[in-house]
Each structure stands twice: as structure tokens, then as C-alpha cells.
Design a protein around this motif. Structure first.
Motif, PDB file in Angstrom:
ATOM      1  N   SER A  72       6.460  13.083  -4.101  1.00  0.00           N
ATOM      2  CA  SER A  72       5.316  12.159  -4.265  1.00  0.00           C
ATOM      3  C   SER A  72       5.569  11.196  -5.419  1.00  0.00           C
ATOM      4  CB  SER A  72       4.027  12.931  -4.553  1.00  0.00           C
ATOM      5  OG  SER A  72       3.797  13.878  -3.562  1.00  0.00           O
ATOM      6  N   THR A  75       7.908   8.415  -4.214  1.00  0.00           N
ATOM      7  CA  THR A  75       7.645   7.637  -2.992  1.00  0.00           C
ATOM      8  C   THR A  75       6.287   6.949  -3.029  1.00  0.00           C
ATOM      9  OG1 THR A  75       6.779   9.604  -1.903  1.00  0.00           O
ATOM     10  CG2 THR A  75       9.106   9.052  -1.490  1.00  0.00           C
ATOM     11  N   TYR A  76       5.496   7.244  -4.062  1.00  0.00           N
ATOM     12  CA  TYR A  76       4.178   6.622  -4.208  1.00  0.00           C
ATOM     13  C   TYR A  76       4.199   5.920  -5.563  1.00  0.00           C
ATOM     14  CZ  TYR A  76      -0.951   6.270  -3.944  1.00  0.00           C
ATOM     15  OH  TYR A  76      -2.245   5.817  -3.859  1.00  0.00           O
ATOM     16  N   ASN A  77       4.686   4.683  -5.563  1.00  0.00           N
ATOM     17  CA  ASN A  77       4.968   4.011  -6.847  1.00  0.00           C
ATOM     18  C   ASN A  77       4.340   2.636  -6.935  1.00  0.00           C
ATOM     19  OD1 ASN A  77       7.847   5.581  -6.150  1.00  0.00           O
ATOM     20  ND2 ASN A  77       7.064   5.864  -8.203  1.00  0.00           N
ATOM     21  N   ASN A  85       3.332  -2.660  -1.944  1.00  0.00           N
ATOM     22  CA  ASN A  85       2.912  -1.419  -1.272  1.00  0.00           C
ATOM     23  C   ASN A  85       3.514  -0.211  -1.980  1.00  0.00           C
ATOM     24  OD1 ASN A  85       1.550  -2.840   0.874  1.00  0.00           O
ATOM     25  ND2 ASN A  85       3.599  -3.413   1.563  1.00  0.00           N
ATOM     26  N   LYS A  86       2.816   0.907  -1.896  1.00  0.00           N
ATOM     27  CA  LYS A  86       3.248   2.098  -2.637  1.00  0.00           C
ATOM     28  C   LYS A  86       4.630   2.594  -2.195  1.00  0.00           C
ATOM     29  CE  LYS A  86      -0.414   2.761  -5.251  1.00  0.00           C
ATOM     30  NZ  LYS A  86      -0.661   1.324  -5.486  1.00  0.00           N
ATOM     31  N   ASP A  87       4.993   2.338  -0.940  1.00  0.00           N
ATOM     32  CA  ASP A  87       6.295   2.841  -0.477  1.00  0.00           C
ATOM     33  C   ASP A  87       7.408   1.791  -0.577  1.00  0.00           C
ATOM     34  OD1 ASP A  87       5.165   1.302   1.488  1.00  0.00           O
ATOM     35  OD2 ASP A  87       5.675   2.637   3.145  1.00  0.00           O
ATOM     36  N   TRP A 139      -5.902   7.207  -9.696  1.00  0.00           N
ATOM     37  CA  TRP A 139      -5.145   8.394  -9.279  1.00  0.00           C
ATOM     38  C   TRP A 139      -4.239   8.798 -10.441  1.00  0.00           C
ATOM     39  CZ3 TRP A 139      -0.030   7.171  -9.652  1.00  0.00           C
ATOM     40  CH2 TRP A 139       0.358   5.870  -9.385  1.00  0.00           C
ATOM     41  N   ILE A 287      -2.661  13.180  -7.356  1.00  0.00           N
ATOM     42  CA  ILE A 287      -1.904  13.105  -6.110  1.00  0.00           C
ATOM     43  C   ILE A 287      -1.547  14.538  -5.679  1.00  0.00           C
ATOM     44  CG2 ILE A 287       0.248  12.274  -5.054  1.00  0.00           C
ATOM     45  CD1 ILE A 287      -1.863  10.046  -5.705  1.00  0.00           C
TER      46      ILE A 287
END
Ligand code: MTE
Length: 318
Positions: A72, A75-77, A85-87, A139, A287
């Protein structure tokens, strides 16, 4: 309360078990817990993704929560140079070449110095510190970072008496960072990404110059080869892929302040009582968890950092 305290986590509870078994072997192998080796990679070559990086755990400043899954955290940045986008960062980060890489520490200092990144990684004892990264988007993640106090480098260059702030600048290179290409929507940010701290914040022992996480060299999407982590501030203060640290007399104009000053102030201290204009900051979602949890003042570090802001109206200086 010194910092957040819950039960100590076990190595087996952490997602990347192999990594932690490796660390145990390392510690068992000759009382090496205090060995301060940098990554075992030849100078000049970028360490491969996931290359191990040894560091001694600093339990005194670490939260005792189970770290977020490595998957996580990688890949969620947020790294708008790679896309909004997060990816995007995980997909695009292979474009970034992290060697050769230098970091200039300059400005109002007596001994300016440009560090080669491998020299910098070896210059000071590496510590592992488990901090909560609280994003302004409400988050958060629990991450075992590896690095050393930024203050150690700043003291080496000897700030002059005029130095009052520290400005961090990310690499500017639209070839490696597609988000910096003209016409690409980079969240309205002006490039390069610039962040800043007051000098006393930068010198605070919690402020970490970060070169690794989860026992590995820092993945590109998390800000390789070097980033800042300021655990009592929203995550956007933690500039990634830094090439310049400049000591200045005036408060730096930061990328987010320039883009939306009414939303992102210079201080950006985690503060559940000051809402973002478009959402509340009272709670956050870890997360990997379902239920929201209350956000703590200064992200749980009030005992250690509140005194930096005595007399400052934190509603005005958000
Ligand atoms: N640094 C640069 N250069 N560019 C960015 O877009 N995003 C920030 C910060 N540092 C950002 C950056 C934001 S908004 C956050 S929340 C954190 O990086 C996220 O760090 P992480 O992806 O390692 O969790």
C-alpha cells in the motif's frame, strides 16, 4: 503523552515478513544492531529496487503500531511529478534515475557543500523510525522510515545568523517526470516542487532526512533517493527527490501555497481543530483500516513540538 502508544507489534504481523527476518539475521550476525552500514551497492550505480538498507531502530521516537502494508505504501502515493492519480507514481517511477545524484546544501551557511548521494547516505548513522504519515487528504499510513536527523547535515554546513528558514527543492526534469511536461495537468502546481520549514523546525530532532523505508532503499515513488519526513505536519511538507536544501532569511513560497494559499498554509501542522476549506481534519482513515480514527494534534507529537508554536495563532497560521 510522549507519542502514540499502543501494543508493540511483532515482526510476524508485518506484511513483508522476509524483510524483517533478514533484519533479525543481521542483528544475530555479530551484534550488528548498531552497525550503520549504508546500502551494499557500488558507488555511482543506482541500487536496485528493494535493495536492503540497514539501520538501527530508534524505539524512543517510534510509534508502536503495525506498519501499513509495504504494497500500500508503494502503490498509493502522491508524487505529482509522475501524475495526479494515486497509482501513477508506482507505474511511472521507473523513469527516475537516482544516480548520479547530488544534494546541494547552500544559501546562508558558512560551509556550503554539495553531497554526492552515496556520501550523504554514509555520512551519518542511519536510524529506523516508525512514523505516521498523515496526508492532508485525511488518510494516513504507518511507515518504518530510514534516515537521520536533517539537523545533523544543517549543523555541518553551519547556518549563518541570518538563516531563518530552510527551502527544499525537488529535481526539475520533465523527461524523467512526465507530470512536469508543459501542458500536462500537474494538479496546478508550479515546478519544481518547493517546500519549506522554519529553521527551528528543520533542526528539530524528529525531522528526518529519509533515504529508505521497510529495511530497503527508498522506492522511487516514495521520493528516492532522498526526501524529508516531518512527522507532525501534513504529508505534503515532506518534499521528495530533493536536489537542493537552501538556508534563507525569508519564508519560502511553497508549491502548494502558490497553487492554493487559502487551502495549504506554510505551517501545515496536523491540527484536528482547523478544517481544510473543503473537508474536516478531525478524523483520518488509516490505509488498510475501515473505521476512521480521531486525528491527534500535531499528529501525536504535541509534547515534543507544541512549544515551537507558543504564541502563534494556529488557526491563522494553518
Ligand atoms: N514531493 C514531491 N516532489 N511531489 C509531490 O507531489 N506530494 C506530497 C509529499 N511530497 C509530493 C511530494 C504529498 S501530498 C504527500 S501526502 C506525501 O509526499 C506522500 O508521500 P508518500 O507517497 O511516500 O506516502
Amino acid at each position: 503523552m510522549l507519542i502514540r502508544r499502543t501494543e508493540r507489534f511483532k515482526a510476524s504481523e508485518i506484511t513483508d515478513e522476509k524483510l524483517y527476518l533478514n533484519r533479525r539475521e543481521f542483528i544475530a550476525g555479530g551484534g550488528a544492531a548498531l552497525a550503520l552500514a549504508a546500502c551494499d551497492v557500488a558507488d555511482g550505480a543506482a541500487p536496485p529496487a528493494g535493495a536492503p538498507l540497514k539501520a538501527a531502530r530508534n524505539d524512543g521516537v517510534s510509534v508502536k503500531e503495525v506498519p501499513t502494508k509495504l504494497e500500500s505504501a508503494t502503490t498509493y502515493n502522491n508524487f505529482y511529478e509522475f501524475g495526479v492519480n494515486k497509482d501513477d507514481p508506482a507505474r511511472e517511477a521507473h523513469r527516475l534515475k537516482t544516480r548520479p545524484w547530488t544534494v546541494a546544501v547552500e544559501g546562508l551557511v558558512h560551509k556550503p557543500k554539495t553531497y554526492d548521494i552515496d556520501e550523504l547516505i554514509r555520512a551519518f548513522p542511519l536510524e529506523e523510525r516508525v512514523y505516521v504519515l498523515r496526508c492532508v487528504e485525511a488518510w494516513s499510513m504507518v511507515i518504518p522510515w530510514i534516515g537521520f536527523p536533517l539537523g545533523a547535515v544543517l549543523k555541518q554546513v553551519e547556518p549563518t545568523s541570518q538563516a531563518k528558514f530552510v527551502e527544499f527543492t525537488t529535481l526539475l526534469d520533465p523527461v524523467q517526470f512526465p507530470g512536469q511536461k508543459p501542458g500536462f495537468f500537474g494538479g496546478g502546481l508550479e515546478w519544481p516542487y518547493v517546500e519549506g520549514l522554519r529553521l527551528d523546525e528543520a533542526l528539530h530532532p524528529l525531522t528526518l532526512l529519509t533515504v529508505g523505508m521497510y529495511g530497503q532503499v527508498l522506492p522511487n515513488q516514495n521520493g528516492a533517493p532522498v526526501r524529508i519526513v516531518v512527522p507532525w505536519k501534513y504529508g505534503f511538507k515532506s518534499a521528495k527527490s530533493i536536489v537542493r536544501i537552501r538556508l534563507v532569511s525569508e519564508q519560502p513560497k511553497t508549491a502548494w501555497e502558490k497553487a492554493a494559499p487559502q487551502e495549504y498554509g506554510f505551517y501545515s501542522n496536523v491540527n484536528p481543530t482547523v478544517s481544510h476549506p473543503r473537508w474536516s481534519q478531525a478524523t483520518e482513515r488509516r490505509i488498510g483500516e475501515f473505521r476512521r480514527r480521531p486525528t491527534l494534534m500535531f499528529n501525536g507529537y504535541a509534547d515534543q513540538v507544541a512549544s515551537l508554536y507558543s504564541g502563534l495563532d494556529l488557526k491563522k497560521h494553518y
